[in-house]
Design an enzyme around this catalytic site. Structure first.
Site, mmCIF file in Angstrom:
data_model
loop_
_atom_site.group_PDB
_atom_site.id
_atom_site.type_symbol
_atom_site.label_atom_id
_atom_site.label_comp_id
_atom_site.label_asym_id
_atom_site.label_seq_id
_atom_site.Cartn_x
_atom_site.Cartn_y
_atom_site.Cartn_z
ATOM 1 N N SER A 144 34.709 56.797 74.167
ATOM 2 C CA SER A 144 34.911 57.892 74.102
ATOM 3 C C SER A 144 35.008 58.624 75.456
ATOM 4 C CB SER A 144 33.380 58.374 73.283
ATOM 5 O OG SER A 144 33.543 60.002 74.102
ATOM 6 N N TYR A 158 25.134 58.079 71.889
ATOM 7 C CA TYR A 158 26.131 57.791 71.608
ATOM 8 C C TYR A 158 27.167 57.398 73.128
ATOM 9 C CZ TYR A 158 31.148 58.922 70.128
ATOM 10 O OH TYR A 158 32.391 59.314 70.677
HETATM 11 P P1 NAP Z 1 35.223 59.977 61.435
HETATM 12 O O1 NAP Z 1 36.500 60.687 60.872
HETATM 13 O O2 NAP Z 1 33.646 60.339 61.778
HETATM 14 O O3 NAP Z 1 35.377 58.932 60.993
HETATM 15 C C1 NAP Z 1 34.162 57.426 61.200
HETATM 16 C C2 NAP Z 1 35.296 56.003 59.850
HETATM 17 O O4 NAP Z 1 34.764 55.041 60.302
HETATM 18 C C3 NAP Z 1 35.184 56.848 58.605
HETATM 19 O O5 NAP Z 1 36.264 56.151 58.063
HETATM 20 C C4 NAP Z 1 34.014 55.886 58.730
HETATM 21 O O6 NAP Z 1 34.139 55.045 57.170
HETATM 22 C C5 NAP Z 1 33.301 54.621 59.193
HETATM 23 N N1 NAP Z 1 32.521 54.179 59.382
HETATM 24 C C6 NAP Z 1 31.638 54.755 60.072
HETATM 25 N N2 NAP Z 1 30.641 53.620 59.986
HETATM 26 C C7 NAP Z 1 31.088 51.913 59.415
HETATM 27 C C8 NAP Z 1 30.546 50.975 59.684
HETATM 28 N N3 NAP Z 1 29.117 50.740 59.831
HETATM 29 N N4 NAP Z 1 31.327 50.188 58.673
HETATM 30 C C9 NAP Z 1 32.533 51.004 58.822
HETATM 31 N N5 NAP Z 1 33.301 52.028 58.717
HETATM 32 C C10 NAP Z 1 32.747 52.893 59.505
HETATM 33 O O7 NAP Z 1 35.527 59.677 63.675
HETATM 34 P P2 NAP Z 1 36.987 59.941 64.357
HETATM 35 O O8 NAP Z 1 36.597 61.171 64.932
HETATM 36 O O9 NAP Z 1 38.080 59.060 63.410
HETATM 37 O O10 NAP Z 1 36.151 58.015 65.529
HETATM 38 C C11 NAP Z 1 36.610 57.394 65.404
HETATM 39 C C12 NAP Z 1 36.411 57.069 66.484
HETATM 40 O O11 NAP Z 1 36.973 57.388 67.745
HETATM 41 C C13 NAP Z 1 35.055 56.601 66.582
HETATM 42 O O12 NAP Z 1 34.696 55.405 66.941
HETATM 43 C C14 NAP Z 1 34.291 57.888 67.325
HETATM 44 O O13 NAP Z 1 33.121 57.233 68.198
HETATM 45 C C15 NAP Z 1 35.585 57.972 68.377
HETATM 46 N N6 NAP Z 1 35.892 58.871 69.122
HETATM 47 C C16 NAP Z 1 36.279 60.651 68.457
HETATM 48 C C17 NAP Z 1 36.411 61.348 69.166
HETATM 49 C C18 NAP Z 1 37.021 62.626 68.076
HETATM 50 O O14 NAP Z 1 36.613 64.017 69.125
HETATM 51 N N7 NAP Z 1 36.893 63.035 67.101
HETATM 52 C C19 NAP Z 1 35.909 61.442 71.185
HETATM 53 C C20 NAP Z 1 35.354 60.031 71.353
HETATM 54 C C21 NAP Z 1 36.185 59.537 70.673
HETATM 55 P P3 NAP Z 1 33.053 56.001 56.197
HETATM 56 O O15 NAP Z 1 33.490 57.572 55.915
HETATM 57 O O16 NAP Z 1 34.053 54.712 54.748
HETATM 58 O O17 NAP Z 1 31.624 55.267 55.627
#
Ligand code: NAP
Length: 249
Positions: A144, A158
């Protein structure tokens, strides 16, 4: 034989977009999820409808048992040679200052965002490294922009977990470079997904967007494009590198 790819946290958001795009690019995809089976099955169904190969695998990557289950189920269900891992799963919790964070929260964040990624990378190296009889491969860690900003007043925990993931990317890339494995990272920010609701502010991207040089948030698809490029042979001389996907921030 198809190349097998494990994507952690692929039931929604960036992971789901990456799973669909990777399948279009010929990978057999292990669509990992933790709680949302219906969402993971819908990603798999989309991939099957488009003629691709995928399996949904339930596993909590914050536990060693879950990680071992994820990899053994991938070996069993998809059978091809493991060619890649996207360490995408990650969590954040409600925005707060450091003095309000209790130990349980810190443990949850560090276990789900650091320990799980180390364990998944370990299992991937055991299968992909030429040192262990593998054919090489590629790991992409989803970090991130917070690793660089520190996310003050919101989620220092985080941000620090993502900085640890960046250190894993740098160190592991050097450790396994001569064994056919490339390790890179992406640093998204302000992407329209449901993670912001988990932080207590579903409208966070729209609140911030005027301060982003490009004046807009990003899409999961835009992050997926960078991840799939880093996974591919088109990025064959790229390791220990990062792509920021943050609209110019
Ligand atoms: P999201 O929509 O919240 O999706 C998170 C995913 O991770 C879900 O599929 C969830 O599965 C899964 N997950 C969470 N805990 C888990 C565990 N213990 N074991 C297995 N699966 C798990 O998040 P996102 O925004 O797509 O983010 C994806 C990645 O990008 C993350 O690492 C996040 O930190 C990073 N990121 C996102 C942003 C942003 O702006 N969105 C910015 C910077 C970085 P379930 O729902 O089935 O539990």
């Amino acid at each position: 034989m198809m190349k097998t790819l494990i994507i952690t946290g692929a039931s929604r958001g960036i992971g789901a977009a990456t799973a669909r795009l990777a399948a279009e690019n010929g990978y057999a995809v292990a669509v990992n999820y933790n709680r949302n089976q219906a969402a993971a099955l819908s990603v798999v169904e989309d991939i099957h409808s488009a003629g691709g190969t995928a399996e949904a695998i339930c596993a909590d990557i914050s536990t060693e048992k879950g990680v071992l289950h994820l990899f053994s189920e991938t070996d069993r269900l998809l059978q091809g040679q493991l060619a890649g891992l996207v360490n995408n799963a990650g969590i954040l919790e409600t925005q707060m200052r450091l003095e309000d964070m209790d130990i349980k929260r810190l443990e949850r964040i560090f276990t789900a965002n650091i320990t799980g990624q180390f364990l998944c990378a370990r299992e991937a190296v055991k299968r992909m490294s030429t040192r262990h009889g593998g054919s090489g491969g590629s790991i992409v860690n989803v970090s991130s922009l917070a690793a660089k900003t520190g996310a003050p007043n919101e989620y220092l925990d985080y941000a620090a977990s993502k900085a640890a993931l960046d250190a894993l990317t740098i160190g592991l890339s050097k450790e396994v470079a001569a064994e056919g494995i490339r390790v890179n990272g992406v640093r998204p920010a302000f992407i329209y997904t449901d993670i912001h609701a988990d932080g207590g502010e579903p409208g966070r991207v729209d609140r911030i967007k005027e301060s982003i040089p490009m004046k807009r948030g990003g899409t999961p698809q835009e992050v997926a494009e960078a991840i799939v490029w880093l996974l591919s042979d088109k990025a064959s001389y790229t390791t220990g590198s990062f792509i920021d996907l943050a609209g110019g921030r």
